[in-house]
Design a protein around this motif. Structure first.
Motif, PDB file in Angstrom:
ATOM      1  N   THR A 297       0.764  -1.371   0.187  1.00  0.00           N
ATOM      2  CA  THR A 297       0.000   0.047  -0.125  1.00  0.00           C
ATOM      3  C   THR A 297       0.982   1.334  -0.075  1.00  0.00           C
ATOM      4  O   THR A 297       0.591   2.491  -0.483  1.00  0.00           O
ATOM      5  CB  THR A 297      -0.980   0.052   1.240  1.00  0.00           C
ATOM      6  OG1 THR A 297      -0.007  -0.106   2.408  1.00  0.00           O
ATOM      7  CG2 THR A 297      -1.738  -1.166   1.568  1.00  0.00           C
TER       8      THR A 297
ATOM      9  N   LEU B 205       1.383   2.930   2.540  1.00  0.00           N
ATOM     10  CA  LEU B 205       1.199   3.632   3.951  1.00  0.00           C
ATOM     11  C   LEU B 205       2.316   3.167   5.479  1.00  0.00           C
ATOM     12  O   LEU B 205       2.263   1.781   5.405  1.00  0.00           O
ATOM     13  CB  LEU B 205      -0.344   3.102   3.561  1.00  0.00           C
ATOM     14  CG  LEU B 205      -1.133   3.144   2.786  1.00  0.00           C
ATOM     15  CD1 LEU B 205      -3.029   3.089   3.517  1.00  0.00           C
ATOM     16  CD2 LEU B 205      -1.048   4.700   2.971  1.00  0.00           C
TER      17      LEU B 205
ATOM     18  N   TYR C 241      -2.184   6.713   7.257  1.00  0.00           N
ATOM     19  CA  TYR C 241      -3.653   6.523   7.004  1.00  0.00           C
ATOM     20  C   TYR C 241      -4.972   6.812   8.568  1.00  0.00           C
ATOM     21  O   TYR C 241      -4.773   6.564   9.508  1.00  0.00           O
ATOM     22  CB  TYR C 241      -3.230   5.393   6.426  1.00  0.00           C
ATOM     23  CG  TYR C 241      -3.120   4.480   6.960  1.00  0.00           C
ATOM     24  CD1 TYR C 241      -3.978   3.141   8.156  1.00  0.00           C
ATOM     25  CD2 TYR C 241      -2.290   3.994   7.729  1.00  0.00           C
ATOM     26  CE1 TYR C 241      -3.636   2.713   8.680  1.00  0.00           C
ATOM     27  CE2 TYR C 241      -1.271   2.442   8.618  1.00  0.00           C
ATOM     28  CZ  TYR C 241      -2.715   2.147   9.459  1.00  0.00           C
ATOM     29  OH  TYR C 241      -1.960   1.703   9.806  1.00  0.00           O
TER      30      TYR C 241
ATOM     31  N   LEU D 150     -10.983  13.193   4.247  1.00  0.00           N
ATOM     32  CA  LEU D 150     -10.634  13.017   1.982  1.00  0.00           C
ATOM     33  C   LEU D 150     -10.027  14.270   1.855  1.00  0.00           C
ATOM     34  O   LEU D 150      -9.365  14.283   0.783  1.00  0.00           O
ATOM     35  CB  LEU D 150     -12.123  11.947   1.675  1.00  0.00           C
ATOM     36  CG  LEU D 150     -12.259  11.053   1.701  1.00  0.00           C
ATOM     37  CD1 LEU D 150     -13.769  10.458   1.698  1.00  0.00           C
ATOM     38  CD2 LEU D 150     -11.071  10.289   1.401  1.00  0.00           C
TER      39      LEU D 150
ATOM     40  N   LYS E 169      -6.406  11.953   2.776  1.00  0.00           N
ATOM     41  CA  LYS E 169      -5.961  10.580   3.960  1.00  0.00           C
ATOM     42  C   LYS E 169      -6.727   9.361   2.745  1.00  0.00           C
ATOM     43  O   LYS E 169      -7.685   9.430   2.609  1.00  0.00           O
ATOM     44  CB  LYS E 169      -6.383  11.191   4.766  1.00  0.00           C
ATOM     45  CG  LYS E 169      -5.462  11.949   5.482  1.00  0.00           C
ATOM     46  CD  LYS E 169      -4.121  11.453   5.973  1.00  0.00           C
ATOM     47  CE  LYS E 169      -3.670  11.914   7.171  1.00  0.00           C
ATOM     48  NZ  LYS E 169      -2.005  11.900   7.590  1.00  0.00           N
ATOM     49  N   ARG E 170      -5.887   8.289   2.712  1.00  0.00           N
ATOM     50  CA  ARG E 170      -6.067   6.823   2.244  1.00  0.00           C
ATOM     51  C   ARG E 170      -6.914   6.320   3.366  1.00  0.00           C
ATOM     52  O   ARG E 170      -6.422   6.534   4.486  1.00  0.00           O
ATOM     53  CB  ARG E 170      -5.565   6.766   1.814  1.00  0.00           C
ATOM     54  CG  ARG E 170      -4.706   6.945   0.379  1.00  0.00           C
ATOM     55  CD  ARG E 170      -4.011   5.825  -0.397  1.00  0.00           C
ATOM     56  NE  ARG E 170      -4.365   4.935  -0.946  1.00  0.00           N
ATOM     57  CZ  ARG E 170      -3.841   3.414  -1.395  1.00  0.00           C
ATOM     58  NH1 ARG E 170      -2.673   3.748  -1.540  1.00  0.00           N
ATOM     59  NH2 ARG E 170      -4.942   2.711  -2.219  1.00  0.00           N
TER      60      ARG E 170
ATOM     61  N   GLN F 298     -17.136   3.275  -1.558  1.00  0.00           N
ATOM     62  CA  GLN F 298     -16.579   3.182  -3.001  1.00  0.00           C
ATOM     63  C   GLN F 298     -17.250   4.282  -4.007  1.00  0.00           C
ATOM     64  O   GLN F 298     -16.839   4.441  -5.011  1.00  0.00           O
ATOM     65  CB  GLN F 298     -15.829   2.099  -3.226  1.00  0.00           C
ATOM     66  CG  GLN F 298     -14.993   1.565  -2.916  1.00  0.00           C
ATOM     67  CD  GLN F 298     -14.240  -0.234  -3.292  1.00  0.00           C
ATOM     68  OE1 GLN F 298     -15.228  -0.486  -3.616  1.00  0.00           O
ATOM     69  NE2 GLN F 298     -12.881  -0.044  -3.204  1.00  0.00           N
TER      70      GLN F 298
ATOM     71  N   ARG G 295     -10.569   4.540  -5.643  1.00  0.00           N
ATOM     72  CA  ARG G 295      -8.747   4.968  -4.537  1.00  0.00           C
ATOM     73  C   ARG G 295      -8.433   5.273  -3.686  1.00  0.00           C
ATOM     74  O   ARG G 295      -7.604   5.481  -3.612  1.00  0.00           O
ATOM     75  CB  ARG G 295      -8.212   5.789  -6.253  1.00  0.00           C
ATOM     76  CG  ARG G 295      -8.311   4.809  -7.158  1.00  0.00           C
ATOM     77  CD  ARG G 295      -7.965   6.384  -8.744  1.00  0.00           C
ATOM     78  NE  ARG G 295      -7.842   5.601 -10.104  1.00  0.00           N
ATOM     79  CZ  ARG G 295      -7.915   6.113 -11.144  1.00  0.00           C
ATOM     80  NH1 ARG G 295      -6.846   7.394 -10.857  1.00  0.00           N
ATOM     81  NH2 ARG G 295      -7.843   5.967 -12.065  1.00  0.00           N
ATOM     82  N   ASN G 296      -9.693   5.834  -3.411  1.00  0.00           N
ATOM     83  CA  ASN G 296      -9.828   6.587  -1.462  1.00  0.00           C
ATOM     84  C   ASN G 296      -9.842   5.414  -0.641  1.00  0.00           C
ATOM     85  O   ASN G 296      -9.089   5.879   0.589  1.00  0.00           O
ATOM     86  CB  ASN G 296     -10.729   7.396  -1.409  1.00  0.00           C
ATOM     87  CG  ASN G 296     -10.548   8.778  -2.577  1.00  0.00           C
ATOM     88  OD1 ASN G 296     -10.159   9.315  -2.312  1.00  0.00           O
ATOM     89  ND2 ASN G 296     -12.101   9.508  -2.469  1.00  0.00           N
ATOM     90  N   PHE G 297      -9.621   3.923  -1.315  1.00  0.00           N
ATOM     91  CA  PHE G 297      -9.586   3.695  -0.474  1.00  0.00           C
ATOM     92  C   PHE G 297      -8.763   2.236   0.174  1.00  0.00           C
ATOM     93  O   PHE G 297      -9.122   1.645  -1.499  1.00  0.00           O
ATOM     94  CB  PHE G 297     -11.601   2.465  -0.154  1.00  0.00           C
ATOM     95  CG  PHE G 297     -12.023   3.252   0.205  1.00  0.00           C
ATOM     96  CD1 PHE G 297     -12.259   3.702   1.953  1.00  0.00           C
ATOM     97  CD2 PHE G 297     -12.651   4.510  -0.683  1.00  0.00           C
ATOM     98  CE1 PHE G 297     -14.097   4.465   2.053  1.00  0.00           C
ATOM     99  CE2 PHE G 297     -14.102   5.738   0.133  1.00  0.00           C
ATOM    100  CZ  PHE G 297     -14.209   5.724   1.329  1.00  0.00           C
ATOM    101  N   VAL G 298      -8.510   1.312   0.813  1.00  0.00           N
ATOM    102  CA  VAL G 298      -7.559   0.510   0.573  1.00  0.00           C
ATOM    103  C   VAL G 298      -8.416  -0.632   1.752  1.00  0.00           C
ATOM    104  O   VAL G 298      -8.886  -0.712   2.551  1.00  0.00           O
ATOM    105  CB  VAL G 298      -6.183   0.231   1.754  1.00  0.00           C
ATOM    106  CG1 VAL G 298      -5.632  -0.271   2.062  1.00  0.00           C
ATOM    107  CG2 VAL G 298      -5.663   0.878   1.385  1.00  0.00           C
TER     108      VAL G 298
END
Length: 357
Positions: free
Chosen positions: A166, A168, A173, A229, A233-234, A249, A255-258
């Protein structure tokens, strides 16, 4: 030659899930260490209703106990037994004998002058005299103790893989814990069993309290989530219903989320502990009054946003009606009692959360 005095011993046992156990262990360990005592943790598997989660449900799957015991610390011992048992000559800290001490704090002399072991069945936070009102100190102590137990090497490898994949690093995060599965499943399973003249209002209120305290509609997270956001920040997303990430999502952009569910481990308890550690290392945690997110914040020191009762009651009620009442066969009288309980719990808990900041 005289025998040296036996150190005080405290035995605890929990059969619920991982994070509730870990929290109880850290609280009890902090307590008994103050009198140079020993904590013995009775660690059974979780109940059969958790299915595959029961596989290899052992503390050695998450901790490197060989290294821990090899370092010489014998103040914490794990014992794996299928059933929780306590010594016949033990003194129950939850009994009437210690009712005043549970309220006001224990005298250290009680433990220093006893040769019998002590045990605790419940979840009460054990304190010594003069310790009430010092939560900040407790939190720091718990985090320090937690960090003294080395993790299973497989957990460490998984964490390294997470950071590499990631990009990160800890503290860079935001974590979002969206609890659903077990609370919803319990209500869908148990509420239909009531009715037909056998409405147990106390039990229904208990079931609904889990829903109000531990879950929150997506809308309750919106304002805080958008704030992070906008700051670039992710969001690391984890849930016991991982498919719910699709809602976030869709609303905020994939794309903002893992998606933490994309990281796997061979044993379920390892996966749960891995998720917990990733949340713990976040700069900020968005969750509810659930141990999984709140205790992670306590140990990691990140800011905590509590979405419990964090919006208008209509959203919570709509979620309950749509996801529980409409998806289970619940009699009208039971639904009425459950919705009344939801309103009552919401009113009380919202005030409590607001007071806590």
């Amino acid at each position: 030659m005289t025998d040296s005095p036996r150190r005080p011993r405290l035995i605890i046992g929990r059969s619920d899930r991982l994070i509730a156990r870990l929290k109880s262990i850290m609280l009890a360990w902090r307590f008994i260490r103050q009198v140079d005592g020993q904590l013995i943790v009775n660690w059974p598997s979780v109940p059969e209703r958790y299915g595959a989660e029961r596989e290899n449900y052992s503390p050695s799957e998450i901790f490197d106990l060989v290294e821990f015991y090899g370092n010489g610390d014998q103040s914490l011992l794990f014992v794996e037994q299928r059933l929780i048992s306590f010594p016949e000559d033990g003194r129950d800290l939850s009994s009437e004998e210690f009712a005043a001490s549970l309220k006001d704090g224990f005298s250290r002399e009680v433990f220093l002058n006893s040769t019998a072991p002590f045990y605790q069945r419940g979840t009460a936070n054990l304190l010594f005299e003069g310790e009430r009102g010092k939560r900040g100190i407790f939190t720091s102590d718990l985090a320090e103790l937690f960090d003294t137990i080395p993790h299973n090497p497989r957990i460490l490898t998984a964490l390294a893989n997470f950071h590499n994949r990631t990009g990160l690093e800890p503290g860079s995060y935001v974590a979002l814990h969206y609890r659903r599965g077990d609370c919803y499943d319990m209500l869908r399973r148990d509420l239909p069993q009531h009715g037909g003249g056998s409405i147990d209002e106390k039990r229904i209120r208990f079931l609904v309290s889990h829903f109000v305290v531990r879950t929150a509609p997506e809308d309750y997270f919106r304002e805080e989530l958008e704030r992070h956001l906008e700051a670039g920040k992710r969001i690391v997303f984890t849930s016991d219903s991982p498919e719910t990430i699709e809602t976030f999502q869709t609303n905020y952009g994939p794309r903002n989320f893992v998606d933490l569910s994309s990281f796997t481990l061979p044993v379920p308890i390892q996966k749960a502990f891995f998720d917990f550690l990733v949340i713990k290392n976040a700069a900020a945690i968005l969750g509810t009054s659930s141990n999984f997110s709140k205790f992670a914040s306590d140990l990691g020191g990140g800011t905590f946003f509590n979405a419990t009762c964090g919006g208008e009651i209509e959203a919570l009620r709509a979620e309950f009606e749509r996801e529980i009442l409409e998806r289970a066969t619940v009699e009208t009288d039971v639904a009425r009692v459950a919705l009344a309980a939801l309103t009552d719990h919401y009113t009380v808990i919202r005030k409590r959360v607001q007071r806590a900041g």
